[in-house]
Design a protein around this motif. Sequence first.
Motif: not given
Length: 168
Positions: A73-86
């Motif tokens: 699971s990857i926690e949602k970031q508030i800003t920036g690009r959405r992460r697709i890797y842990y």
Amino acid sequence: MTEEQKQMIVRLRNVGLGYRKIAIVLELSRDKVRNYCKAIGLDGYAKKRLQAKEGKQMEEDCADSVCRYCGKSIEKQITGRRRIYYSEECRRAWSKNHLSLYKHECMFFGKKFESSSKTQKFCSHDCYIRDRFWRREDTEEIVKMLLTGKKVPTVPKWIKDILNGETK
């Protein structure tokens, strides 16, 4: 298919991933994932399933995404690009296992080759150096061979283009 994989399929499907992406993460065939989802009633388009859910539940499910490589699971970031890797290690491992090869034509010899770069112009460093610095020497060498009646082993692409009347 293990119980852990079955649980992961349900979890990833509820997040909104399609059969192919789930299959890549779990290293299963797409058909196995699709058949399992059909059997438990999770079939259909993933996006439509998400849209059908209530807004509040959808926000909770989509709050975190999963790693494309390991499924963590990857926690949602508030800003920036959405992460697709842990992690960076996951990104490197996934890239190593999923090489993309692009087809090119060498600008010096016109030979076809494949590389992992989208913009590579020469098949080797030697071809680049010869194209960049040896044009006069190549021309003189080829003219001498033609005048003496010898066979020219390899003719650079730019000379072929000139002989064919294709100048840029």
